[in-house]
Design an enzyme around this catalytic site. Structure first.
Site, PDB file in Angstrom:
ATOM      1  N   LYS A  79      -4.578  16.262   7.609  1.00 22.98           N
ATOM      2  CA  LYS A  79      -3.635  15.362   6.958  1.00 22.98           C
ATOM      3  C   LYS A  79      -2.256  15.989   6.965  1.00 22.98           C
ATOM      4  O   LYS A  79      -2.074  17.146   6.597  1.00 22.98           O
ATOM      5  CB  LYS A  79      -4.061  15.083   5.521  1.00 22.98           C
ATOM      6  CG  LYS A  79      -3.116  14.100   4.835  1.00 22.98           C
ATOM      7  CD  LYS A  79      -3.673  13.591   3.524  1.00 22.98           C
ATOM      8  CE  LYS A  79      -2.727  12.570   2.926  1.00 22.98           C
ATOM      9  NZ  LYS A  79      -3.223  12.034   1.651  1.00 22.98           N
ATOM     10  N   GLY A 124      -2.048   6.894   5.614  1.00 23.30           N
ATOM     11  CA  GLY A 124      -2.233   6.592   4.211  1.00 23.30           C
ATOM     12  C   GLY A 124      -0.935   6.586   3.456  1.00 23.30           C
ATOM     13  O   GLY A 124       0.157   6.649   4.043  1.00 23.30           O
ATOM     14  N   GLY A 125      -1.013   6.520   2.163  1.00 19.48           N
ATOM     15  CA  GLY A 125       0.173   6.408   1.332  1.00 19.48           C
ATOM     16  C   GLY A 125       1.066   7.620   1.408  1.00 19.48           C
ATOM     17  O   GLY A 125       2.276   7.522   1.203  1.00 19.48           O
ATOM     18  N   MET A 126       0.494   8.811   1.709  1.00 19.48           N
ATOM     19  CA  MET A 126       1.330  10.018   1.758  1.00 19.48           C
ATOM     20  C   MET A 126       1.504  10.557   3.151  1.00 19.48           C
ATOM     21  O   MET A 126       2.444  11.286   3.425  1.00 19.48           O
ATOM     22  CB  MET A 126       0.711  11.120   0.889  1.00 19.48           C
ATOM     23  CG  MET A 126       0.951  10.950  -0.588  1.00 19.48           C
ATOM     24  SD  MET A 126       0.317  12.366  -1.493  1.00 19.48           S
ATOM     25  CE  MET A 126       1.317  13.673  -0.809  1.00 19.48           C
ATOM     26  N   GLY A 127       0.616  10.257   4.044  1.00 17.10           N
ATOM     27  CA  GLY A 127       0.732  10.890   5.350  1.00 17.10           C
ATOM     28  C   GLY A 127      -0.156  10.274   6.390  1.00 17.10           C
ATOM     29  O   GLY A 127      -0.653   9.166   6.239  1.00 17.10           O
ATOM     30  N   ASP A 180      -6.431   6.611  -6.281  1.00 17.50           N
ATOM     31  CA  ASP A 180      -6.227   5.750  -5.108  1.00 17.50           C
ATOM     32  C   ASP A 180      -7.568   5.367  -4.494  1.00 17.50           C
ATOM     33  O   ASP A 180      -7.759   5.434  -3.277  1.00 17.50           O
ATOM     34  CB  ASP A 180      -5.338   6.437  -4.076  1.00 17.50           C
ATOM     35  CG  ASP A 180      -4.791   5.447  -3.038  1.00 17.50           C
ATOM     36  OD1 ASP A 180      -4.717   4.243  -3.359  1.00 17.50           O
ATOM     37  OD2 ASP A 180      -4.453   5.873  -1.930  1.00 17.50           O
TER      38      ASP A 180
END
Length: 846
Positions: free
Chosen positions: A119, A98-101, A212
């Site tokens: 995550k 995903g966008g962070m991890g 998101d």
């Protein structure tokens, strides 16, 4: 590599990791159009990932490998081993990025077995700010306990300093994949979206914004329920730390589903999630995102935001090449409007939050009227002006004022669908007019009034083959002109518009458009004090509207009844007027999205009916209720209070509470000067009230000055009343010539059978009888007409009796005069009470 480019690279890479590899080429092509180096770097990273399993080699070792790949080194040489456990969990399989991890399927073993989703933050994106944000994410998720939100189990930081958390593992497809596979009907898709809305609404009630929402974060579990995942970039509305983070942290969002304010880096709120929910709903219906052409390059994306308008699923389905199994037959205008409302570019025009969107979706499912309303012409034109400020320049204000008046023909969504070509001709004509009248071409700023006059001149020559558009535009331009106070100039154009619509062939004639044109004509007639003509036009409009099917005509029917109610008020048909005003108020209250500002006019008219009937205590109560209603809604335009306060001041004047009335009119006029203008009729009407109070207090010079300044600025409807009372004041002062001039004017302007018209005729005849004895019979006849018209319960009747009594006494009829004065005193006592100054003055007469 500088920080800004690093952040842009990581954002693109996160998007690429999430999407189907088949879409990589198109994505990279869009980026290459703006930044070929960025596209090349991303292509190399994707190639390395496919070749070496770059990211799968482990979170701790990925960053140096990526840097090495970008600088031409060997990924394999730079990659080190990775920690296969976090906390009590063994990492089994990477299931998403995903966008962070990254998201891993993890297994807990030992005292019990548990499968979770773990995550991990990407080293590529690692920074102190993001670590703090990741820690906040765990705190946020711990607060969210809802069956539609994946639950948080655990969290911590690895030995390598990588934050992690473990949450409920949801097996299944995302919501869009599920719909593509199962092909459910439209109602079933909306019901799925309701599950998402309810979960997001719960989070918003906890002051959490997701930020998101996209299909990959909306998973279908094995039980067929939608589960919302990844509140990883949620924004806590009550978290003061966020204000410090926003300025330095990266903007993390999915461009296809992100709200404009999010892309611009502006403040986000619950309406931001509404936009993303609307985007997902749009895709569930049409099979594609609402803005498939959005650029992946941040600069280009920002540059095109101002061009975006709220898309409607129906338009996508018309152009569909099979991307959705939903047909236009199943998609009605209400659902179209719900989606478009959620996708409004301006946050203030969307639903406030997910709960409100869910409410309207439930209304649609139940077949009830929805709260959302379609875009108005004025709003669409305002968007055009916002996108073309430089080109439109000072004509923007003119355009807005003009197009707000175009409320009838061919701009309504339903009519535009049926007559798209006619709509285009209409818009082309208006824009041609604007373009030719800009300061660059004329050398001066053209006023709104001048622009409307110019448009009315050009309609015939520029639209020779479109009689329907000519008729409707003529009526709308004239309506706008009337709205600016040019009643006499507007009237012939409105009358002609009605005649032209009458002569259209049946296929082009529309009863709803004719009714709207008649309503506007009736309003102009009323302003010109042609009440009989106004009533005829309004009744004809209402007859058309009452036989039309559906609810589209309700607003025009309300306007027609309101005109009839005002005419009944004007003619002192008090019971009829109040009944009509109450019907109008009840009807408008059933319209969607009605607020205090919408109901203010109806409350004002109802109060005015009581005022006209000399029920001043009831009028005061109604006006105070109206003012409280307006104050209850901070979004209500402050100009609405000007009407309420002015009416309240007149109600106080009717009770001889002169000082209170002056205090209120001071406030009303100051507010009116700021929010309307000093020449606005309601502001000027305040000076008429001042003049009437000055007369009552014997300040004749002050009254003369106020009347003289106000009367030329009043419409004929109100000018006649001011001339009447000034003339009566001049009679009392013995200034007979001046009084006669004012009464002559009053009789000309008050041409109906209202109480003020009868009083004007009585006063005029009584004054003339001093030199024309035969006029005494005219005065008697005018007084008799009060009785015939059943208008003896209002103060104009005893005032007329006193005027006739003075005329009789002048000719020696003292006994008859004395009897009339006693009768007048009794009437004043019934109307105002025994202590009112007018009652006491009448009782003191011989």
């Amino acid at each position: 590599m500088d920080e800004a480019r690093w952040q842009a690279l990581s954002q693109h890479l996160a998007e690429l990791f999430e999407m189907d590899p088949a879409r990589h080429a198109a994505y990279l092509a869009r980026i290459a159009a703006d930044d070929t180096t960025m596209a090349t770097d991303l292509a190399r990273l994707l190639e390395a990932e496919a070749r070496e399993g770059l990211i799968d080699e482990g979170m701790a070792g990925a960053a140096p490998a990526i840097l090495s790949e970008l600088t031409g080194g060997s990924a394999a040489a730079a990659t080190s081993g990775h920690e296969r456990r976090v906390g009590p969990y063994r990492l089994v399989e990477c299931v998403g990025r995903g966008g962070m991890g990254e998201i891993w399927r993890g297994e807990r073993d030992g005292d019990f077995t548990q499968i979770v989703a773990v995550k991990l933050i990407r080293p590529l994106l690692d920074s102190p700010h993001l670590r703090e944000r990741f820690a906040r994410e765990r705190r946020i998720l711990a607060r969210l306990e809802h069956p539609g939100i994946a639950r948080l189990f655990d969290g911590g930081v690895t030995d390598d300093g990588i934050p992690w958390y473990a949450m409920e593992f949801v097996r299944g497809q995302d919501i869009v994949q599920h719909v593509q596979h199962k092909q459910p009907g439209l109602r079933e898709r909306v019901e799925l979206m309701l599950q998402v809305c309810d979960a997001v609404a719960y989070a918003q009630a906890q002051l959490v914004v997701h930020r998101d929402i996209k299909p990959s974060n909306l998973m279908m579990d094995e039980a067929g329920r939608v589960r919302v995942l990844d509140f990883g970039i949620a924004h806590l509305l009550d978290d003061s730390l966020e204000a410090r983070l926003t300025g330095t942290s990266m903007r993390l969002y999915s461009p296809s589903y992100a709200a404009p304010e999010q892309i611009r880096g502006q403040r986000v709120g619950t309406a931001t999630d509404v936009f993303s929910l609307g985007a997902v709903l749009y895709e569930l219906i049409t099979g594609q995102p609402p803005y498939p052409a959005r650029s992946a390059a941040p600069d280009r994306l920002l540059a095109t935001l101002d061009e975006e308008t709220a898309p409607r699923p129906s338009r996508a389905l018309r152009a569909s090449t099979g991307t959705s199994s939903i047909s236009l037959r199943g998609l009605d205008a209400d659902l179209d409007t719900i989606v478009a409302t959620a996708l409004q570019p301006e946050a203030a025009r969307r639903y406030v939050g997910a709960a409100q969107l869910a409410d309207d979706l439930r209304r649609w499912l139940d077949g009830h009227p929805i709260a959302a309303r379609p875009d108005t012409t004025g709003y669409r034109v305002a968007r055009f002006v916002a996108r073309h400020r430089v080109a439109v320049a000072s004509a923007a204000a003119i355009l807005l004022a003009l197009m707000v008046g175009l409320g009838v023909a061919l701009w309504q969504t339903r009519i535009a669908r049926e007559q798209a070509e006619r709509s285009e001709q209409t818009f082309s004509f208006v824009m041609s007019l604007i373009n030719q009248m800009t300061p660059a071409r004329t050398g001066t700023d053209m006023t709104v009034n001048a622009l409307l006059h110019e448009g009315l001149k050009r309609i015939d020559e520029e639209l020779p083959d479109a009689p329907d558009i000519r008729a409707f535009l003529r009526g709308d331009f004239a309506k706008a002109l009337s709205g600016l106070g040019e009643y006499e100039a507007a009237l012939p154009h409105q009358e002609r518009a009605v005649r032209e619509i009458d002569t259209l062939p049946a296929s082009a004639r529309r009863d709803d458009s004719m009714a709207a044109t008649l309503v506007n004509l009736a309003l102009t007639y009323r302003q010109l004090a042609r009440l009989e003509d106004a009533e005829t036009a309004a009744r004809r409009a209402l007859a058309l509207l009452e036989r039309l099917p559906g609810d589209d005509h309700r607003l025009h029917a309300i306007r027609a009844r309101s005109i009839l109610a005002n005419i009944a008020t004007r003619r002192n048909r008090t019971d009829e007027a109040i009944a009509l005003h109450e019907r109008v108020l009840a009807d408008r209250s059933t319209l969607p999205n009605v607020g205090p500002a919408d109901l203010a006019v109806d409350y004002n008219n109802l109060a005015a009916a009581h005022l006209t009937a000399d029920r001043h205590v009831d009028a005061e109560r109604r006006y105070r209720e109206l003012d409280a209603l307006l104050l209850s809604d901070p979004s209500t335009p402050p100009s609405r209070r000007v009407y309420a306060l002015t009416g309240l001041a007149w109600a106080l004047y009717g009770q001889a509470r002169h000082d209170e009335a002056i205090e209120l009119i001071d406030v009303a006029q100051e507010l009116g000067a700021r929010t309307l203008n000093r020449e606005h009729p309601v502001v000027v009407n305040g000076n008429v009230l001042r003049a009437r109070i000055a007369l009552a207090q014997g300040a004749d010079n002050e009254a003369d000055a106020l009347f003289a300044a106000a009367i030329p600025k009043l419409s004929p409807l109100y000018r006649g009343a001011a001339e009447l009372y000034w003339g009566m004041g001049l009679m009392r002062q013995g200034r007979e010539a001046d009084a006669l001039a004012q009464l002559d004017a009053a009789v000309k302007h008050l041409t109906d059978d209202s109480a003020q018209a009868l009083l004007a005729n009585t006063a005029h005849a009584a004054l003339r009888s001093r030199t024309e004895p035969q006029a005494l019979d005219e005065a008697r006849q005018s007084l008799a007409r009060f009785v015939d018209s059943a208008q003896t319960q209002i103060d104009e009747y005893p005032r007329a009796m006193l005027l006739l009594a003075d005329a009789l006494a002048h000719h020696g009829g003292h006994a008859e005069a004395q009897a009339l004065r006693r009768e007048a005193a009794d009437a004043f006592a019934r109307i105002f009470g025994p202590e009112h100054p007018d009652t006491r003055a009448a009782m003191a007469m011989p």
